[in-house]
Structures are given as structure tokens and as C-alpha cells.
Design an enzyme around this catalytic site. Structure first.
Site, short mmCIF file in Angstrom:
data_model
loop_
_atom_site.label_atom_id
_atom_site.label_comp_id
_atom_site.label_asym_id
_atom_site.label_seq_id
_atom_site.Cartn_x
_atom_site.Cartn_y
_atom_site.Cartn_z
N GLY A 232 0.74 -1.12 0.05
CA GLY A 232 0.13 0.00 0.14
C GLY A 232 0.96 1.19 0.10
O GLY A 232 1.94 1.23 -0.11
N ILE B 234 1.71 3.74 2.49
CA ILE B 234 2.66 4.04 3.51
C ILE B 234 3.75 2.60 3.55
O ILE B 234 4.91 2.61 3.64
CB ILE B 234 2.24 4.18 4.93
CG1 ILE B 234 1.37 5.54 5.05
CG2 ILE B 234 3.05 4.09 5.93
CD1 ILE B 234 0.49 5.96 5.99
N ASN C 95 1.38 -2.59 9.63
CA ASN C 95 0.89 -1.44 9.02
C ASN C 95 -0.59 -1.65 8.21
O ASN C 95 -1.17 -0.52 7.88
CB ASN C 95 1.92 -1.13 7.89
CG ASN C 95 1.84 -0.13 6.90
OD1 ASN C 95 1.67 1.05 7.15
ND2 ASN C 95 1.23 -0.85 5.62
N ASP D 245 -15.38 4.91 7.49
CA ASP D 245 -15.79 5.79 8.42
C ASP D 245 -17.57 6.10 8.20
O ASP D 245 -18.11 5.91 7.09
CB ASP D 245 -15.53 7.19 7.65
CG ASP D 245 -13.69 7.24 7.82
OD1 ASP D 245 -13.30 6.13 8.66
OD2 ASP D 245 -13.20 8.08 7.35
N TYR E 204 -12.39 3.28 13.98
CA TYR E 204 -10.83 3.59 13.56
C TYR E 204 -10.22 3.93 14.58
O TYR E 204 -8.98 3.48 15.32
CB TYR E 204 -10.87 4.61 12.56
CG TYR E 204 -9.48 4.78 11.96
CD1 TYR E 204 -8.94 3.68 10.92
CD2 TYR E 204 -8.62 5.67 12.26
CE1 TYR E 204 -7.66 3.97 10.39
CE2 TYR E 204 -7.55 5.85 11.70
CZ TYR E 204 -6.80 5.15 10.66
OH TYR E 204 -5.70 5.25 10.03
N PRO F 210 1.00 8.62 12.54
CA PRO F 210 0.88 9.54 11.24
C PRO F 210 -0.33 10.38 11.55
O PRO F 210 -1.26 9.98 11.90
CB PRO F 210 1.10 8.80 10.12
CG PRO F 210 1.35 7.36 10.56
CD PRO F 210 0.94 7.37 11.88
N GLY F 211 -0.16 11.63 10.89
CA GLY F 211 -1.31 12.53 10.52
C GLY F 211 -1.58 12.03 9.23
O GLY F 211 -1.79 10.90 8.89
N ARG G 87 -14.26 12.26 0.86
CA ARG G 87 -15.04 13.07 -0.02
C ARG G 87 -14.18 14.71 -0.17
O ARG G 87 -13.26 14.96 0.74
CB ARG G 87 -16.23 13.79 0.70
CG ARG G 87 -17.26 12.67 0.05
CD ARG G 87 -18.74 13.48 0.19
NE ARG G 87 -19.08 14.38 1.15
CZ ARG G 87 -19.34 14.46 2.21
NH1 ARG G 87 -19.71 13.20 2.77
NH2 ARG G 87 -19.46 15.23 3.12
#
Ligand code: CAA
Ligand code: NAP
Length: 246
Positions: A13, A15, A88, A94, A153, A183-184, A195
Site C-alpha cells: 500500500g 505507506i 501497517n 468511516d 478506527y 501519522p497525521g 470526499r
């Protein structure tokens, strides 16, 4: 530098690929995990090998314990014991809590948190027996600060940090470190799936004014996986452009 065997779940993926590339460039042997039957597996392996890296793939569903047992059997026969493990793999599902389905709750908890048990359980005994190991768990800024629409999440990612601190204490005398990177928002498919207007609002709220690049996360992971980071354990390192400061 000692060359190690590295396993990165979700290694193909956004990251994950950056982590594989970074640790491969340091001379380590890399095994990237992917879901069984992942169509772009061969293409990914060819591209990495074309860059001169030693990379392998191991197929398995991290949300399923038996699948992880089989995946580690493949992995051991290809490259031997895992010395550096990067948990990871992860997903988002969501929605506001009042509309969240039981299915989406369990899918995220299984993939993002139960996976950490399923995978780490396969690798930890060997690390302890050999007296050396590194485990890095990829959490999220949203584990620490919470996020509208991410009860599943955030709960799973916060669970990873608690897991890391507890396991770190159990193996601290055995040469194994266990750390978390939070991470951000990073430029990957996971963020691009949001979206556009929601994403734009979030980017506008990041003090650094931009998303992170996957390589910026990989650099921190590589440090925690190194010999030099041997005195760091049970830590949770934020890489979030100033989005949440503790
Ligand atoms: N705080 C307060 N209110 C908010 C809000 C916020 N952060 N975000 C939205 N609202 C409000 C909206 O203004 C809207 O109000 P009205 O009904 O009065 O108009 C209401 O809540 C519903 O919002 P949406 O229209 O967005 O609702 P939706 O059902 O269409 O979408 C959602 C819900 C999918 C959760 C969407 O809000 C969303 O995508 N939010 C962002 C979630 C997020 O950050 N995900 C990160 C994915 S990447 C990742 O996870 C990586 C990582 O670790 C960082
Ligand atoms: P990504 O590009 O979607 O990568 C996630 C990888 O995990 C994919 O390769 C995916 O495979 C794999 N995966 C998903 N479910 C799996 C399963 N059950 N078994 C095995 N592999 C599975 O997302 P990313 O942004 O690189 O995210 C990597 C990690 O960083 C995730 O844990 C994410 O929560 C975390 N993170 C991301 C951000 C961000 O902003 N991007 C921020 C903080 C934390 P498929 O593609 O085949 O499904």
C-alpha cells in the site's frame, strides 16, 4: 550494518511501499504482506526488484489468525525468521456512530487491531529466543485526538498504542523493542478515498499546510527499526505536521 529480515503488513500500500523501499535501501531483506490473490503483487515485486531491492511477498489476511499462521509458514520457508515487524495493514470504514453498522465496527477492529495480535504472535517468540527484535505499529493521529466519523478506527488505533506499551514491558529485557508511530494525514489512497471537500477542510486544518509524504513516515519507522534506536521502547511518535501536539 547487520542485514535483517523485515516483514511489513500491507506492504504494497501507500505507506507500506515507502517503508519497504526505505528499509530495502538500507540493505535489509523485505517481505511485503498482501491479501491472498492481490492482483498487483507481481507488478509490485518487479518494480521493487528493478530498483535493486531484495523483496518477497507473503499472502495472508491479517484479520484472520489461521491465515497469519499460514502466511508465516510461507515467509519462514522463503527468508527465515522475521527480525523486524511493521504492523501497517489497515482500513477505514468511516461513518457517524449513529449510522455505523456492526459489520463496519468489527471489520475495522479485526483488520486494524486484532491483526496486531494475529501477526505479532507469529513473530515474537523467535525475536525473544534470538535476543533481538523490533516491532513498530502504525497507529494514527486520530487515535490520540479522536475524529468525527471514526469511532471504530480511533478505538482500534488507540488499542494499538496500549498493546505496544504492554508488550514493550514484557520483552524489554530480551532485546526486543515495541513502538508506535502515529501519522497525521498522508498522501495515500486511504486519504484520497475521502470526499474532496472533507479532505480539503482537513488539509486546511493542518498547521504545516499539507499532507505528509509516505517517505516521511517511513523515515521514522526506519529509525525505530535501527540498531541506534535500541533504547527506545513503548514510545508513540507523532508525525503529524503539528496537527495535534502532546
Ligand atoms: N465536527 C463537527 N461536525 C461535523 C464535522 C466535524 N469534524 N464533520 C462534519 N460535521 C457535521 C457536518 O457539518 C454535517 O452537519 P449538518 O448535518 O448540520 O450539515 C454533519 O456533521 C454530517 O456531516 P457529513 O455531511 O460529512 O456526513 P456524512 O454522513 O456525509 O459523512 C463522514 C460522514 C464519512 C464521517 C465524513 O464526515 C468524513 O469523511 N469525515 C472525515 C473522516 C476522516 O477524517 N477520515 C480519515 C480517513 S484517512 C485516515 O483515517 C488516516 C488517518 O489515520 C489520518
Ligand atoms: P493503503 O494504501 O490503503 O494501504 C493499506 C494496506 O493494507 C493495503 O495494501 C491493503 O491491501 C492492506 N490490507 C488491508 N486489509 C488487509 C488485510 N485484512 N490483510 C492484509 N492486508 C490488508 O493505506 P495507507 O495509507 O498506506 O495506510 C497504511 C497504514 O497507515 C494503515 O494502518 C493506516 O490506518 C495507517 N495510517 C494512514 C494514514 C494516512 O493518512 N494515509 C494516517 C495514519 C495512519 P489492499 O489494498 O489489497 O486492500
Amino acid at each position: 550494518m547487520t542485514r535483517r529480515v523485515v516483514f511489513v503488513t500491507g506492504g504494497m500500500g501507500g505507506i507500506g511501499s515507502a517503508i519497504c523501499r526505505r528499509l530495502a535501501a538500507e540493505g535489509h531483506t523485505i517481505v511485503a504482506g498482501c491479501l491472498p490473490g492481490y492482483e498487483q503483487k507481481d507488478q509490485w515485486l518487479e518494480a521493487m526488484r528493478a530498483e535493486g531491492f531484495t523483496v518477497y511477498a507473503a499472502e495472508g489476511d491479517v484479520a484472520n489468525y489461521e491465515s497469519c499462521v499460514d502466511m508465516f509458514a510461507q515467509l519462514r520457508s522463503a527468508v527465515g525468521q522475521v527480525e523486524i515487524l511493521i504492523n501497517n495493514a489497515g482500513i477505514t470504514r468511516d461513518s457517524v456512530f449513529k449510522r455505523m453498522t456492526e459489520h463496519h465496527w468489527h471489520e475495522v477492529i479485526n483488520t486494524n487491531l486484532n491483526s496486531v495480535f494475529n501477526v505479532t504472535r507469529q513473530a515474537i517468540d523467535g525475536m525473544v529466543e534470538r535476543g533481538w527484535g523490533r516491532i513498530v505499529n502504525i497507529s494514527s493521529v486520530n487515535a490520540i485526538k479522536g475524529q468525527f466519523g471514526q469511532t471504530n478506527y480511533s478505538a482500534a488505533k488507540a488499542g494499538m498504542a496500549g498493546f505496544s506499551k504492554s508488550l514493550a514491558q514484557e520483552v524489554v529485557r530480551m532485546g526486543v523493542t515495541v513502538n508506535t508511530v502515529s501519522p497525521g494525514y498522508v498522501e495515500t489512497d486511504l486519504v484520497m478515498a475521502m470526499r474532496a471537500e472533507v479532505r480539503a477542510q482537513i488539509v486546511a486544518s493542518i498547521p504545516m499546510g499539507r499532507l505528509a509524504k509516505p517517505a516521511e513516515i517511513a523515515a521514522v519507522v526506519a529509525f525505530l527499526a535501527s540498531e541506534e534506536a535500541g533504547y527506545i521502547t513503548g514510545a508513540n511518535i507523532s508525525v503529524n505536521g503539528g496537527m495535534h501536539m502532546m
